[in-house]
Design an enzyme around this catalytic site. Sequence first.
Site, mmCIF file in Angstrom:
data_model
loop_
_atom_site.group_PDB
_atom_site.id
_atom_site.type_symbol
_atom_site.label_atom_id
_atom_site.label_comp_id
_atom_site.label_asym_id
_atom_site.label_seq_id
_atom_site.Cartn_x
_atom_site.Cartn_y
_atom_site.Cartn_z
ATOM 1 N N MET A 95 0.844 -1.198 0.000
ATOM 2 C CA MET A 95 0.000 0.000 0.000
ATOM 3 C C MET A 95 0.880 1.250 0.000
ATOM 4 S SD MET A 95 -3.434 -0.898 2.023
ATOM 5 C CE MET A 95 -2.844 -0.685 3.684
ATOM 6 N N GLY A 96 2.166 1.090 -0.317
ATOM 7 C CA GLY A 96 3.054 2.245 -0.419
ATOM 8 C C GLY A 96 3.578 2.706 0.932
ATOM 9 N N GLY B 125 5.105 -10.163 3.800
ATOM 10 C CA GLY B 125 5.812 -10.118 5.077
ATOM 11 C C GLY B 125 5.066 -10.918 6.135
ATOM 12 N N SER C 214 3.986 1.345 8.103
ATOM 13 C CA SER C 214 3.621 2.677 7.594
ATOM 14 C C SER C 214 2.914 3.471 8.680
ATOM 15 C CB SER C 214 2.708 2.536 6.374
ATOM 16 O OG SER C 214 3.369 1.757 5.406
ATOM 17 N N HIS D 181 9.264 -3.366 3.497
ATOM 18 C CA HIS D 181 8.840 -3.575 2.106
ATOM 19 C C HIS D 181 10.060 -3.847 1.215
ATOM 20 C CE1 HIS D 181 5.546 -0.659 3.459
ATOM 21 N NE2 HIS D 181 4.851 -1.711 3.064
ATOM 22 N N LYS E 27 5.166 -10.145 9.111
ATOM 23 C CA LYS E 27 4.662 -9.142 10.062
ATOM 24 C C LYS E 27 3.138 -9.252 10.133
ATOM 25 C CE LYS E 27 3.882 -4.622 11.417
ATOM 26 N NZ LYS E 27 2.708 -4.266 10.720
ATOM 27 N N LEU F 11 6.732 3.177 1.508
ATOM 28 C CA LEU F 11 7.653 2.042 1.628
ATOM 29 C C LEU F 11 8.741 2.302 2.664
ATOM 30 C CD1 LEU F 11 8.024 1.026 -2.126
ATOM 31 C CD2 LEU F 11 6.302 0.332 -0.449
ATOM 32 N N GLN G 62 -2.577 -12.539 7.878
ATOM 33 C CA GLN G 62 -2.807 -12.253 6.456
ATOM 34 C C GLN G 62 -2.099 -13.290 5.583
ATOM 35 O OE1 GLN G 62 -2.574 -8.161 4.643
ATOM 36 N NE2 GLN G 62 -0.575 -8.879 3.983
#
Length: 284
Positions: A34-35, A153, A192, A41, A155, A37, A159
């Site tokens: 989702m940017g 990831g 992020s 990432h 993390k 970064l 997910q």
Amino acid sequence: MSKSPRVFNSLEALQSELRAVRSKDKRVAVVPTMGNLHAGHLSLAKAASEECDYLLATIFVNPMQFGPKEDFDRYPRTFSDDIKALEKVACDAVFLPSAQDIYPEGIRSHTLISVPELSTLHCGASRPGHFDGVCTIVCKLFNMIQPDLAVFGLKDYQQFRILSKMVADLQLPVKLLGLPTIRDAGGLAMSSRNSFLSAKEKDIARNLYLTLKQTAEKIKQGQTNFAVLEQEAHNMLENCGLSPEYFHICNHLSLQPAAPDEKNPVILAAAKVGSTRLIDNIQI
Ligand code: AMP
């Protein structure tokens, strides 16, 4: 030598590039993001570029995975910095679609990809629909890009398990790779959302990983009363100024509560620091 990745806003242009890449028998890796970064990432991108011949990063702040009261509007968008950051990791291309390209008819009537059971546990309990949004966008990206490899990831441990199940259940022809969490010097998992934290809040946030590590240590030393360990961890987090949402010692595949003789449990945790919600985990 670093080179600037090619930026594709349109799917047609990207797919034409991918056809040319595949015609040379090159293997394509994708790193969906989702940017905004950070080093986490970039570690995925670096590994992906080493595994395949052509690396595509995607940047899309996916509205479908945010709840109505969540931080979609204020989620950090730093696209030009992101493209610069990707120069350092031999990234060939970036796909930066608009919400209109991805959901031309909007979100509400869009087909959903849902992995039941796993998606309702842990983060899914407080974020209903979140993992359906994640699965739907990742499945769409896989259809659009047809990658050989997709790197995520750990993390976001839950997910990763959900996406692995989606890929297995739908028999999607893509290999998934899950890579370790990158942390700052104080152990805070890069995210992020860390940009929402003040310096003082960052110090408080570091206690999330410290608590995970301490609990993991107790399990390694033979403690098996996981309910007690979970309660102790809750108390520890509260005493440090965090608001724990959950702290669960689980089977690493089913993500159900770990049995006392569990060999390799994973501990999943979510907690708020101020209004910022953070997640982390540790695999034992
Ligand atoms: P996001 O942009 O937050 O959706 O994350 C994109 C990908 O980066 C996901 O596969 C995340 O699991 C992964 N990621 C996020 N933070 C980290 C981190 N600190 N270390 C490694 N991977 C991460």
